[in-house]
Write a protein that holds these residues in place. Structure first.
Motif, PDB file in Angstrom:
ATOM      1  N   ARG A  28       0.820  -1.202   0.000  1.00 47.54           N
ATOM      2  CA  ARG A  28       0.000   0.000   0.000  1.00 47.54           C
ATOM      3  C   ARG A  28       0.861   1.263   0.000  1.00 47.54           C
ATOM      4  O   ARG A  28       0.609   2.191  -0.766  1.00 47.54           O
ATOM      5  CB  ARG A  28      -0.854  -0.014   1.261  1.00 47.54           C
ATOM      6  CG  ARG A  28      -2.265   0.426   1.002  1.00 47.54           C
ATOM      7  CD  ARG A  28      -3.207  -0.088   2.051  1.00 47.54           C
ATOM      8  NE  ARG A  28      -4.151  -0.971   1.391  1.00 47.54           N
ATOM      9  CZ  ARG A  28      -5.440  -0.992   1.723  1.00 47.54           C
ATOM     10  NH1 ARG A  28      -5.878  -0.243   2.677  1.00 47.54           N
ATOM     11  NH2 ARG A  28      -6.254  -1.800   1.086  1.00 47.54           N
TER      12      ARG A  28
ATOM     13  N   VAL B 298       2.367   2.152  -3.278  1.00 46.23           N
ATOM     14  CA  VAL B 298       1.372   2.647  -4.243  1.00 46.23           C
ATOM     15  C   VAL B 298       1.063   4.104  -3.930  1.00 46.23           C
ATOM     16  O   VAL B 298       1.042   4.958  -4.825  1.00 46.23           O
ATOM     17  CB  VAL B 298       0.091   1.792  -4.169  1.00 46.23           C
ATOM     18  CG1 VAL B 298      -1.007   2.418  -5.013  1.00 46.23           C
ATOM     19  CG2 VAL B 298       0.379   0.378  -4.644  1.00 46.23           C
ATOM     20  N   ARG B 299       0.860   4.430  -2.620  1.00 51.15           N
ATOM     21  CA  ARG B 299       0.465   5.798  -2.246  1.00 51.15           C
ATOM     22  C   ARG B 299       1.546   6.785  -2.663  1.00 51.15           C
ATOM     23  O   ARG B 299       1.248   7.900  -3.087  1.00 51.15           O
ATOM     24  CB  ARG B 299       0.231   5.879  -0.733  1.00 51.15           C
ATOM     25  CG  ARG B 299      -1.075   5.193  -0.380  1.00 51.15           C
ATOM     26  CD  ARG B 299      -1.378   5.266   1.085  1.00 51.15           C
ATOM     27  NE  ARG B 299      -2.650   4.598   1.352  1.00 51.15           N
ATOM     28  CZ  ARG B 299      -3.042   4.207   2.538  1.00 51.15           C
ATOM     29  NH1 ARG B 299      -2.276   4.431   3.575  1.00 51.15           N
ATOM     30  NH2 ARG B 299      -4.202   3.626   2.701  1.00 51.15           N
TER      31      ARG B 299
ATOM     32  N   GLN C 113       1.021   7.437  -6.233  1.00 53.50           N
ATOM     33  CA  GLN C 113      -0.372   7.444  -6.698  1.00 53.50           C
ATOM     34  C   GLN C 113      -0.684   8.660  -7.556  1.00 53.50           C
ATOM     35  O   GLN C 113      -1.297   8.554  -8.607  1.00 53.50           O
ATOM     36  CB  GLN C 113      -1.301   7.399  -5.483  1.00 53.50           C
ATOM     37  CG  GLN C 113      -2.760   7.252  -5.894  1.00 53.50           C
ATOM     38  CD  GLN C 113      -3.655   6.953  -4.693  1.00 53.50           C
ATOM     39  OE1 GLN C 113      -3.150   6.821  -3.585  1.00 53.50           O
ATOM     40  NE2 GLN C 113      -4.940   6.866  -4.909  1.00 53.50           N
TER      41      GLN C 113
ATOM     42  N   GLY D  37      -4.848   2.431  -2.836  1.00 49.46           N
ATOM     43  CA  GLY D  37      -4.239   3.671  -2.326  1.00 49.46           C
ATOM     44  C   GLY D  37      -5.252   4.548  -1.600  1.00 49.46           C
ATOM     45  O   GLY D  37      -6.250   4.063  -1.065  1.00 49.46           O
TER      46      GLY D  37
END
Length: 2044
Positions: free
Chosen positions: A42, A45-46, A49, A83
């Motif tokens: 996660r 990805v953030r 993003q 995200g």
């Protein structure tokens, strides 16, 4: 492409690419991103993003293509779901803005669509997280829809579906709006939009209650409207929607919705009425419909009716099988009412009625046949039967009405007829699919099924009578035991009720249908039925003229019966052929003149009957020609021909007859035409050469006749097009699950579908598609299709001028018609010309002169531009065939040029499609056009056309054509691969998904490209890997396509890729794709899935299976599978699918896939597979029906055990397989057998319980078959006691396999017992039901085989236990004793032959085993006399099995001999046919001899063996007890045979009886072994050879063979052949055993002759005795006349095969030494040994002169074997072949011939040479060092000891022998020394001093030296000890032999040696065991010698005090221990000595 694999888009790399590559790059990145996002954490990805969202949104603005936008949307949704979600609102707003944009340009459209797709995807994934934004979004989308074009509407509908699915109940505020929008889309022009709307509404109804309550009616009406003008996909989607909504309306009654009281309750009646109304009135509202009804015009359009039919099926399937079971009666009555007359709409015309009936049948088949298990189906059948009874009562009431007027006009009869037809067809189909499991249903008298069907056969309506007949056909195929009773019943009714027209037609239909069933029933019908039917048919035809009310019916019935009789094949027909030909001859007038007079006589009715009769006769002859080809001899054809010209004459007169007698003759005349055409198609054109022109004219008239109004291209053209081309046309031409009802849409509205009443003669033909009713088209259509076929044949055979004329004429006829008529004529003419070109091309004929081309070309040019796509398709194929037939490069190029020009100039889609396909076809039929320039221009034009986005059709056809060119161009296409691939990818990424047909063509192109590249795809160059990536990318795009056929293409492309480059295909994603589509509703997709799976599991079954299970456990992927892979794995899912699937091809693929998986995995996953099979078999084991183990014969203790066998599992767990059908259970039983066979080749622990248990303890994961034995027995038991006969057969087979594999495995806990013993009750219980009287013979036959295997296996040792099974065989024996007449009259006579022979074979097997056991038990050595004794007296205490058989042996032997006699007669060559008995044999009838042969072939061998054993046991001496002839008490010898024969009367003497039996057995054996067929089983050959062995075991047959030289030679030649043609060692050994017995017989014969000659001529001088034996006085052996020569040939064959070095040709000259000696395999050694035994027996068969001729060969071979196999073995052993050759040598050397005066000199010379050869084996140069000296020395010793002294005493030889012994003594190998001492011992002891003394003189001193040497050295080990002991023995022997005066010297030498080994008491304590043994040995010997030679002993002692002192000390020291030790040591020594000498003593 590697650059595309990153989290962020590599924009730099992307911008450098061209347009197509860029799109490809982006798509690849998005595919990669989807996988990457799911795998990334996660936080990572953030981090990225924001950039990612920007990149994705910028792609959104760059007009992405359909697949790209779908992926893009998916990625956005995944990104937000992993995200942060705070920027999601921005994204949604952006999308909404894009949708609101006013830009309407086409280039902006993809961006708008992408925005729509993104919104759908976001809401679907994030759902309620997005809060209330959805109202605005939905409003915005709906607003956009108003102005959107079809693609937009399509995407919007799908997007709304996604939004609804994501939001669930939260979306309620928008439901009404969405509903309104979807309603309008459901009737959209674009079919794709309709499908999308249906999907959207399907999603909506999950939450929108109003759809299935208040608005139910309007939803239904809306769906009906949507069906109008729909295509197949729309019907599938909308019917799914409608069915689901209606089902929901009914289900929703249950609590849970109680809170919302406002819901209107809907009853089942209302729902069904709603559907019924639609079915009957269509989509027009009720008001409009009623107005139309008054005018009588409205007819529901077919597509609406078909759509509603599918909706019915969905409705019931959604509610499920259990619901259907409960409500079946109501449902049935509703469905049948759809075709009742109360709704005249559905059955207004014949055409409507047929179509409606099809729909009703489809609904019933799909629901009753698809959803219900077998029990429920039986209940349903009873309900259907009730319905039939009810309808019949109505008819009976009307029929009994006395007023004729009301009777005929009654609507009731018409009302019931269609309902009855549907009910009868479904009843037939149901029983057909139930097979023999339907037996209880038919036995249930309360249901009265048979009575009801038979009684309806009298219904006034023809279609009902036909349906009833078809139903009887189905019953007979399902339950063969009912076939004959039904046939009898119908024939009886037909005879009794012959004055009722209904009965005559009805029952003749029934008989014809039943005769058609015979070929599906392997057990057949009794042969006599043919005669009865033939007589009845003749009778009907002859009596037709007596009563005009019945003439038409009787004529039709008579010919129908004859035509149906023909399907039984030559065996039945040959007896009646003459009568049929006579009737055929009489039905037509003799000459044209008679035909003229006929025309002038008669009226319309007589002509109707005449035409009916002649059409029937033509049908009968057609049936004869097609089913009895074997009988079509020249003679029969000559009889068939005369009526043909007259038949053709009548054809030409038909039109004038029609004019004269009115139109009532129209149908009969059309039928007559069709029958004649059909017959002519089958006959070779040469037979009607004279009539060709007349026929051609008639055909031309038919094809251009004005009476057909509609162009029904779909029944004419498909056979003329290429199968692959049909794919680009309507999907209806493809196979689907709904083909049965969709067919009617193909034909167009004005044309009827096929139905049985159009052609009653089709009722007996082979059914075309599985179990469905034959569906002949109406005569007007079928006559055209026959005419088209016949035109092709005739036109290819007429003269060229005639051909040209007719073609011109046809071309003109098209020009002279207009409008719709023109289309019809053009269709017929093009079809005929295509058919003609096809025939010419197939027969490699020629078109004729050049002017022929013009009319054909003109015709095809017109057709290529016809608006009918099917016609264009056929024309393109014909266009290419024309080029193929003309076969001229210039012409072909010209044709291609025509198409080029047209394609360049034409702008209309029609021309472009036609000519583009023409180009592809040219390539296909001419195998690729070789010039590359030509290829370039073709490809160029097709590239351009395939990018014409204005017309999807043109793209589809052009791409299809391109795929053909890729396929046929092969390697030439390489240069175009890259551009073509990028074109395909570009189109795949840009063509809208709504144009599925373009995508399908693209898939075909991709597939062709992959095939062209082939294995090159494995390469690693950048070029190849780029191509490979593009291919994979293309597959990925197609996999995502919503269209199922495109997905199927994707799967087959991946399958190809996997074949060529397996490493590059991602198996897990491919398998997941396959699993998801395993249960797809589309047949072609399921087929593609299974074809792919079948290929994958051949290589990687385990991986595929694991991936499937992983996928099932991975919850992220929602499996829409009904098959639960999670629990039962892919294998279980496939089994479930197999159970439900109806398509034959698919079922076949599923079975193959499962077989491959089983082969590679069953052993590793044993428990899993066995559990699968057990679940399938147990799921439906209806144990109430199983006959319980009868406990009469059982002790109390067994009862519990048996009961547990029969109880089902009650562990409430839901069962993975619900009610599998019998066919699936049969497959599971077959799988069990396969698993056992697989384990056979795996670990030995599978069949060893002790080992298995031990290994299981070591590692619990180990799994072995033997641990599952209880399950195996249980499965076999369940299957063997089922209702289904096929399953019973499989179960018995399984049981047989289990018995054979596990019979010998001991039970470790109870020594002396075997593991199977505990299951004897189960085996008995499984077998018992198979012996009841109603069991079919094939099951009983199989059960007999199992019985005999069980008894023979020896599992049961207790006779009382064995008696249970034995009793079953005894009961069968009593049953069959009555002979062939006794057994059931239900089946063909050959089945009783099968059963009788099965019983006899079983008994034979038991008897053979019993005799063998008795022999083995008596004594291991085979002395025949004693075993004969024991068999004869039947007094075996050891083995009661023989006692059991003994009681029936008298009967059995009689029957066995009868069976063998039958077999002998049947195997006679055909030229002796006339001599065979007319009434047949003991167990077969003459008529069924052909079928019976097969059964005899299966069983004769064991019967032969048993008979031979029985004859042997009587020793051929005891005649039949009543005759008790004393003169046979001693074996008959040739001399006693001649006397007294003349005085015998004609009564056969026992002697004759025995001679006959002897020759019967011998004859059968020789006949069989002479001409071994390739399919002869090992079992038969072995049994046959064993029979011969048994026969020759007794003196009498031996004397027969011995006295008949020719017979012996014949036998030897046959055996030689067997040995040459069969590699199996066991067969070769058995053959050699027979050869040995023949030679023994010959020896006995020669001895007997010599003996009797001596007795007779005792007084005469010995000199005058004639020479007996081969070679007489000359010694010449004549090949072919000599027994000895034949034997030598055979032995040489065996020896040279095993030891090629023996062949002098191979090794150069005979003296050359071969390579080093070799060990043979165990089998090889056995064969060689057996051959040597035979060789050594040969001299005894010869006269002295003869023996001289064979001796060199025999000696050469024997010594050769010795030389080639004398290998040194550890421990000085001799190899078995050396042992055999020494044994043989001994036999030869001691032959009396060596001493007979006539041969003595020659023998002596030869033997000396042989000895020289042996001595030469030790060559001085040492090349043969590997030879074993011991073997050679033993051979020399054999020579010395076994021959006359003069052979070896000749000085040169003697010297060499002595040298060898000396040399060998010098060898250091202790084993050699020991053996040498032993051999010398035997020579020294030889009684003749001439032989032994020279050896003694030469060798004693070396021996003494050796011993003294040992004395000095002191022995180290046991072998040295042994050498010493052997040496001492030799000296001892010498002392014994020596003359008195020398003895003292010898003893004096011996004593010091012995004394030197004695130890005093001190040394004794510390000595090694060897020294101690030596001490004991020496002491013992001294103790023996002392007393024996006391004087010498004393003098030696006196002369040597040290010796004396030593001896005394030793004796003193040993005094105590001697007493104990001497005996024991002596004991051990002796055993050692025996071992070492054992081999030697055999030869010497």
């Amino acid at each position: 492409m590697e650059l595309a694999h990153s989290l962020l888009l590599n924009e730099e790399a992307c911008n450098q690419l061209g347009e197509v590559q860029k799109a490809e790059f982006i798509f690849d990145w998005l595919r990669y991103l989807e996988k990457l996002l799911l795998a990334t954490s996660r936080s990572d990805v953030r981090e990225k993003q924001k950039t990612l969202v920007e990149q994705l949104l910028s792609l959104l603005n760059s007009s992405p293509g359909p697949p790209t936008r779908k992926l893009l949307a998916k990625n956005l949704a995944i990104l937000y779901s992993i995200g942060d979600t705070f920027s999601v609102y921005e994204t949604i707003d952006k999308c909404n803005d894009l949708i609101r944009s006013k830009d309407d340009s086409p280039s902006y459209l993809p961006t708008k669509l992408a925005a729509v797709v993104c919104l759908g995807s976001l809401y679907k994934k994030l759902g309620r997280i997005l809060g209330n934004t959805f109202t605005d979004t939905v409003g915005n989308i709906l607003k956009a829809m108003k102005s959107a074009e079809s693609q937009g509407r399509y995407e919007i509908m799908l997007s709304l579906q996604s939004i609804l699915s994501g939001l669930g109940a939260a979306a309620v505020p928008c439901h009404r709006d969405i509903y309104k929008a979807a309603r309008s889309c459901l009737t959209d022009r674009s079919m794709a939009v309709r499908c999308a709307a249906a999907k959207c509404l399907l999603e909506l109804q999950n939450e929108a209650i109003f759809m299935w309550s208040t608005d139910l009616d309007s939803v239904a009406t809306l769906c009906f409207k949507s069906f109008e003008g729909s295509n197949y996909d729309v019907r599938i989607s909308v019917s799914r929607l409608l069915g689901t909504v209606l089902a929901k309306a009914i289900i929703s009654k249950y609590p849970g919705t109680a809170s919302r009281q406002s819901i209107r309750r809907v009853s089942l009646e209302e729902v069904l009425d709603l559907l019924g109304t639609g079915f009957l009135r269509g989509s027009s509202g009720f008001l409009r419909a009623s107005g139309d009804m008054l005018k009588g015009t409205s007819s529901v359009s077919r597509d609406v009716r078909v759509g509603i039919t599918q909706a019915y099926v969905v409705f019931v399937s959604t509610l499920g099988g259990a619901w259907l079971e409960k409500n079946f009666a109501a449902f049935l009555s509703h469905i049948l009412s759809l075709v009742s007359q109360s709704h005249p709409k559905a059955t207004q015309t014949q055409i409507d009625a047929v179509c409606s009936r099809r729909c009703v049948s489809f609904i019933l088949r799909a629901t009753v046949g698809g959803l219900l298990g077998e029990k429920a189906q039986i209940a349903a059948a009873k309900d259907i039967c009730q319905a039939i009874w009810k309808l019949k009562k109505v008819v009976d009431a009307v029929m009994s009405d006395s007023n004729l007027e009301t009777r005929l006009g009654s609507t009731d009869i018409a009302a019931s007829q269609h309902m009855l037809v549907c009910a009868l067809q479904e009843l037939g189909n149901l029983i057909y699919s139930l097979g023999t499991t339907a037996a209880p249903l038919l036995q249930d008298s309360s249901a009265g099924i048979l009575d009801s069907v038979v009684s309806v056969t009298l219904h006034p309506s023809v279609s009902v009578r036909l349906a009833a007949a078809w139903c009887l056909h189905c019953i007979a195929v399902a339950l063969p035991s009912y076939l004959t009773p039904l046939l009898d019943r119908c024939l009886e009714k037909l005879t009794i009720l012959r004055s009722s027209p209904e009965a005559v037609t009805g029952f003749s239909f029934a008989v014809a249908a039943l005769l058609g069933a015979v070929k599906h029933c392997p057990l057949g019908i009794p042969h006599g039925k043919g005669k009865i039917i033939m007589t009845l048919a003749e009778d009907l035809l002859c009596s037709a003229a007596q009563n005009s009310r019945l003439s038409a019916q009787r004529t039709q019935a008579g010919w129908l019966l004859i035509a149906a009789l023909m399907t039984l094949g030559p065996a039945f027909v040959s007896h009646h052929l003459a009568r049929v030909l006579l009737l055929w001859k009489c039905v037509f007038p003799v000459s044209p003149k008679d035909l003229e007079t006929e025309k002038s006589r008669g009226d319309s009715f007589t002509w109707q009957v005449t035409l009916e009769g002649r059409a029937g006769a033509l049908s009968a002859v057609k049936s004869f020609v097609s089913h009895c080809g074997d009988l079509l001899t020249e003679e029969v054809i000559q009889h068939l021909l005369p009526p043909l010209p007259c038949a053709v004459d009548l054809l030409t007169q038909l039109s004038s007859i029609l004019k004269t007698y009115g139109s009532s003759l129209k149908t009969p005349s059309v039928v007559y035409r069709q029958r004649l055409y059909e017959l002519l198609i089958l006959l070779p054109p040469e037979t009607y050469e004279g009539d060709l022109c007349a026929i051609l004219k008639e055909l031309a008239a038919d094809l251009t006749a004005p009476d057909i109004q509609v162009a029904a291209s779909t029944f004419l053209l498909p056979p003329l097009c290429h199968q692959d081309d049909l794919l680009i046309l309507s999907p209806l031409l493809q196979e689907t699950d709904h083909r049965f009802i969709e067919e009617q849409l193909l034909l167009g509205n004005g044309i009827a579908c096929g139905s049985l009443e159009y052609d009653p003669y089709s009722i007996y033909e082979k059914d075309v598609e599985g179990d469905s009713v034959p569906k002949p088209l109406p005569p007007t259509l079928s006559v055209i299709s026959s005419a088209v076929k016949l035109f092709g044949v005739v036109c290819a055979h007429v003269g060229e001028t005639q051909r040209l004329l007719i073609l011109e004429q046809l071309l003109d006829s098209i020009k002279h018609t207009k409008g719709a008529r023109q289309q019809v004529v053009q269709l017929h003419v093009v079809s005929s010309v295509s058919s003609f070109l096809k025939d010419v091309a197939i027969s490699k004929g020629h078109l004729g002169p050049e002017e022929m081309r013009r009319p054909v070309l003109a015709l095809l040019m017109g057709a290529l531009e016809s608006p009918n796509p099917l016609l264009r398709c056929a024309a393109a194929a014909a266009w290419a065939r024309l080029a193929q037939v003309v076969n001229d490069g210039v012409f072909t190029a010209a044709l291609a040029q025509v198409s080029f020009d047209k394609l360049k100039s034409a702008r209309d889609a029609v021309t472009r499609t036609g000519h583009s396909l023409a180009l592809g076809s040219l390539h296909r039929y001419l195998g690729g056009i070789s010039s590359s320039q030509h290829l370039n221009s073709c490809v160029g034009i097709l590239y351009t056309l395939s990018q014409d986005s204005t017309s999807p059709d043109v793209q589809t056809w052009a791409l299809h054509s391109l795929s053909l060119i890729i396929d046929s161009a092969g390697p030439l296409f390489y240069t175009h691969v890259e551009p073509t691939l990028s074109l395909i990818i570009m189109l795949l990424l840009n063509v809208p998904t709504t144009h599925a047909e373009v995508h399908q063509s693209l898939g075909r192109c991709l597939n062709a490209l992959i095939t062209t590249l082939g294995p090159e795809l494995q390469g690693n160059s950048t070029y190849i890997s780029a191509l490979r990536t593009s291919c994979l990318l293309g597959c990925a795009v197609m996999q995502d396509n919503p269209d199922c056929l495109v997905q199927a293409q994707a799967i087959s492309c991946l399958q190809q890729l996997h074949m060529f480059a397996p490493r590059h295909v991602n198996l897990s994603s491919l398998v997941s794709c396959l699993c998801v589509n395993l249960c797809s509703p589309y047949l072609l997709l399921r087929r593609a899935v299974l074809a792919c799976l079948r290929q994958l599991v051949q290589r990687e079954a385990a991986e595929v299976s694991e991936h499937a299970v992983m996928l099932a456990k991975d919850s992220r992927k929602v499996l829409t599978l009904d098959a639960n892979i999670r629990e039962v794995g892919l294998e279980g899912a496939l089994l479930t699918l197999l159970d439900r699937e109806t398509d034959q091809k698919l079922c076949c693929d599923i079975k193959e896939t499962l077989n491959h998986m089983l082969t590679s995995m069953a052993v590793d996953k044993l428990s899993f597979w066995l559990k699968l099979c057990k679940d399938v078999l147990a799921a439906s084991a209806d144990f109430t029906a199983v006959t319980c183990v009868d406990t009469m014969q059982e002790e109390e203790g067994d009862k519990g055990d048996d009961a547990s066998v029969l109880t089902t599992r009650n562990d409430g767990r839901p069962h993975p397989f619900t009610n599998p059908r019998w066919a699936t259970r049969v497959f599971a039983a077959e799988c069990v057998c396969r698993i056992i066979y697989q384990c056979e080749n795996a670990h030995s622990a599978h069949f060893d319980i002790a080992l298995a248990q031990e290994m299981k303890k070591r590692d619990s994961r180990n799994d072995f078959l033997v641990l599952h034995l209880a399950d195996l027995i249980r499965m076999a038991f369940m299957a063997a006691t089922d209702h289904s006969d096929q399953l019973r057969l499989s179960g018995l087979e399984t049981l047989l396999v289990v018995i054979r594999q596990f019979a010998t495995i001991p039970e470790p806990e109870f020594p002396g017992h075997v593991i199977l013993e505990q299951y004897q009750a189960n085996v008995g219980a499984a077998l018992r039901p198979a012996f009841t009287s109603e069991t079919p013979p094939d099951v009983t036959a199989k059960a007999c085989q199992v019985c005999s295997a069980w008894i023979a296996s020896g599992v049961v040792s207790d006779l009382n236990d064995l008696r249970r099974v034995h009793q079953l065989l005894v009961s069968s024996l009593t049953k069959i004793q009555v002979g062939k007449e006794a057994l059931s009259h239900l089946y063909n006579e050959s089945t009783s032959t099968m059963e009788i022979l099965a019983v006899l074979k079983a008994w034979a097997e038991v008897y053979i085993i019993a005799v063998e056991r008795c022999k083995n038990h008596k004594q291991p050595s085979k002395t025949t006399a004693s075993s004969e004794e024991c068999v004869r007296n039947g007094s075996i205490s050891s083995d009661g099995l023989l006692d059991l058989v003994h009681t029936d042996l008298g009967t059995l032997s009689r029957l066995w001999l009868a069976a063998l006699q039958d077999f002998a007669l049947l195997t006679l060559p055909s030229e002796f046919a006339s001599q065979l008995p007319v009434e047949g044999g003991a167990f077969y009838t003459a008529e069924t001899s052909e079928n019976a042969k097969l059964h005899y072939y299966h069983s004769w061998a064991l019967i032969l063996h048993a008979t031979a054993l029985w004859l042997t046991s009587t020793g051929f001496v005891v005649a039949d007890p009543d005759e008790g002839a004393p003169n046979l008490s001693r074996p008959v010898t040739p001399t006693s045979m001649c006397q007294g024969s003349s005085s015998e009367a004609t009564v056969k003497s026992p002697e004759d009886v025995y001679t006959e039996r002897f020759h019967l057995i011998l004859g059968i054996s020789v006949e069989f072994l002479c001409s071994l067929r390739s399919d002869a089983t090992m079992e038969s050959i072995t049994a046959c050879l064993h029979a011969l062995q048994a026969l020759l075991d007794v003196p009498w047959p031996r004397s027969k063979i011995g006295s008949d030289q020719e017979l012996g030679i014949e036998l030897l030649n046959v055996l030689h052949r067997v040995i040459l043609t069969r590699e199996s060692p066991s067969i070769q050994l058995a053959s050699l055993e027979v050869v040995r017995q023949i030679i023994c017989a010959a020896q006995e014969h020669v001895k007997e002759k010599r003996r009797s000659a001596e007795v007779d001529d005792g007084a005469a001088e010995k000199e005058t005795l004639p020479e007996f034996g081969e070679g007489k006085d000359t010694g010449g052996l004549v090949p072919g006349k000599s027994l000895v020569f034949a034997t030598l040939e055979l032995c040489v064959c065996i020896l040279v095969r095993q030891l090629p070095e023996l062949n002098p040709k191979l090794t150069g000259s005979p003296g050359v030494k071969g390579a080093k000696p070799q060990m043979l395999s165990e089998d090889g050694s056995r064969l060689v040994s057996a051959a040597l035994v035979i060789l050594s027996e040969l001299p005894a068969v010869c006269s002295p002169e003869g023996s001289i001729s064979v001796l060199p060969t025999i000696l050469y071979l024997t010594i050769g074997v010795l030389r080639e196999t004398a290998v040194k073995l550890p421990g000085g052993q001799l190899s078995s072949t050396v042992a055999a050759s020494l044994q043989a040598l001994k036999g030869i050397l001691s032959s009396p011939m060596a001493r007979a005066e006539k041969s003595r000199a020659a023998w002596t010379d030869l033997l000396r040479s042989a000895l020289t050869t042996v001595l030469d084996c030790w060559d001085p140069d040492g090349t043969h060092q590997e030879l074993d000296e011991v073997s050679l020395l033993t051979a020399v010793t054999v020579f010395i000891l076994s021959t006359c002294p003069e052979v070896t005493t000749i000085s040169c030889l003697q010297k060499r022998c002595i040298e060898k012994f000396k040399a060998t003594l010098g060898i250091n190998d202790p084993m050699v020394q020991i053996k040498t001492y032993q051999l010398l011992l035997s020579i020294f002891q030889y009684p003749n001093p001439m032989v032994s003394y020279p050896y003694i003189y030469s060798l004693v001193s070396p021996i003494l030296e050796k011993l003294q040497e040992i004395d000095k050295r002191k022995p180290e080990d046991t072998t040295e000890l042994q050498i010493f002991q052997e040496g001492i023995k030799v000296l001892e022997a010498l002392v014994a032999i020596a003359e008195e005066q020398h003895r003292s010297q010898l003893v004096a030498c011996l004593l010091p040696i012995l004394i030197s080994f004695l130890l005093d008491e001190n040394a004794l304590g510390s000595a090694t065991s060897i020294m101690r043994n030596l001490h004991d040995f020496a002491l013992q010997k001294l103790m023996q010698i002392g007393p024996q030679y006391s004087s010498v002993f004393k003098s030696v002692m006196a002369s040597s005090p040290p010796l004396k002192a030593r001896l005394e000390a030793a004796i003193k020291g040993n005094q105590e221990s001697v007493k104990v030790k001497i005996p024991t040591s002596k004991h051990t020594k002796n055993s050692g000595k025996n071992l070492s000498i054992q081999l030697k003593t055999n030869f010497l």
